[in-house]
Design an enzyme around this catalytic site. Structure first.
Site, PDB file in Angstrom:
ATOM      1  CG  ASP A 150      -5.734  -5.828  -1.730  1.00 17.15           C
ATOM      2  OD1 ASP A 150      -5.970  -6.280  -2.653  1.00 17.15           O
ATOM      3  OD2 ASP A 150      -6.439  -5.473  -0.181  1.00 17.15           O
ATOM      4  CG  ASP A 203      -8.080  -9.359  -2.007  1.00 17.17           C
ATOM      5  OD1 ASP A 203      -7.970 -10.032  -1.819  1.00 17.17           O
ATOM      6  OD2 ASP A 203      -9.050  -8.741  -1.145  1.00 17.17           O
ATOM      7  CB  THR A 209       4.250  -2.137  13.152  1.00 10.59           C
ATOM      8  OG1 THR A 209       4.485  -2.820  12.386  1.00 10.59           O
ATOM      9  CG2 THR A 209       4.413  -2.300  14.939  1.00 10.59           C
ATOM     10  NE  ARG A 223       0.329  -1.888   4.019  1.00 18.00           N
ATOM     11  CZ  ARG A 223      -0.751  -1.779   2.942  1.00 18.00           C
ATOM     12  NH1 ARG A 223      -1.936  -1.124   3.832  1.00 18.00           N
ATOM     13  NH2 ARG A 223      -1.062  -1.587   1.662  1.00 18.00           N
TER      14      ARG A 223
HETATM   15  N1  URA Z   1      -3.316  -1.365  -1.677  1.00 18.25           N
HETATM   16  C1  URA Z   1      -4.724  -1.621  -2.491  1.00 18.25           C
HETATM   17  O1  URA Z   1      -4.143  -3.028  -3.620  1.00 18.25           O
HETATM   18  N2  URA Z   1      -5.183  -0.577  -2.690  1.00 18.25           N
HETATM   19  C2  URA Z   1      -5.133   0.141  -2.086  1.00 18.25           C
HETATM   20  O2  URA Z   1      -6.611   1.215  -2.374  1.00 18.25           O
HETATM   21  C3  URA Z   1      -3.889   0.616  -1.286  1.00 18.25           C
HETATM   22  C4  URA Z   1      -3.016  -0.613  -0.886  1.00 18.25           C
END
Ligand code: URA
Length: 209
Positions: free
Chosen positions: A200, A203, A108, A104
């Site tokens: 995430d 992670d 932007t 990402r």
């Molecule tokens: N990506 C993730 O890993 N968690 C989120 O809450 C949004 C995007």
């Protein structure tokens, strides 16, 4: 418009609740994502075509149903999608695996495609595109576009947690693609996280921060 299927099966809901808990560590998180991917694949594969075959049991010759040899491909969106591949392959071991890598852009917020490697005959395969978190929908929309650009015509998206905003965006961009998800959550927050979500996913799967 293709279906959005929220899988309300008790095992799915139970395992999803477990991984939402921030106290769950990498090892358990990974194992549960594997199991959830398997359970969602069970749902996503409900409409695979069958054919009648003859089989000889120890007792009699009988005509029964068998998968009609439809070819499948599993395509994770890197990196978090990788966490769902093994679970899917446990149910569909003959599937080929492609990869789509995106990140990402921090300014932007748009996804940028940096790696795409797919089976040569992707145009003849039903594709299960996997990404645990459907947030804004940007990566999924681009992932589906990347698949279509290379000839894929039958695509299903499998996610663990989806934001309503992301579901709407994917449906608008790709109305032909059904979505199978374990949960439609409340919303996205200002940082792009799904609420309540699970944080995430990449992670938590890989133990990074
Ligand atoms: N990506 C993730 O890993 N968690 C989120 O809450 C949004 C995007």
């Amino acid at each position: 418009m293709a279906d959005i299927i929220e899988v309300k099966h008790p095992l799915v809901q139970h395992k999803l609740t477990m991984i939402r808990n921030k106290a769950v560590g990498t090892k358990d998180f990974r194992a549960l994502v594997d199991e959830l991917a398997m359970l969602l694949t069970y749902e996503a594969s409900r409409d695979l075509p069958l054919e009648t075959v003859e089989v000889e049991t120890p007792v009699a010759v009988t005509k029964q149903q068998s998968l009609a040899g439809k070819k499948l491909a599993v395509v994770p969106i890197l990196r978090a999608g990788l966490g769902m591949v093994d679970g899917i392959l446990q149910l569909i071991p003959a599937a080929k695996v492609g990869h789509i890598g995106m990140y990402r852009d921090e300014e932007t917020l748009q996804p940028v495609e940096y790696f795409v490697k797919l089976p040569d005959d992707i145009d003849q395969r039903e594709v299960l595109l996997v990404d645990p978190m459907l947030a804004t929908g940007g990566s999924a929309i681009d992932g589906i576009s990347a698949l279509k650009k290379r000839g894929a015509t039958q695509i299903k998206l499998i996610t663990l947690v989806s934001a309503p905003e992301g579901l709407k965006a994917v449906q608008e961009a790709h109305p032909d693609v059904p979505i199978v998800t374990a949960s439609i959550d409340e919303k996205l927050n200002n940082d792009g996280y799904i609420v309540p979500g699970l944080g995430d996913a990449g992670d938590r799967l890989f133990g990074t921060h």
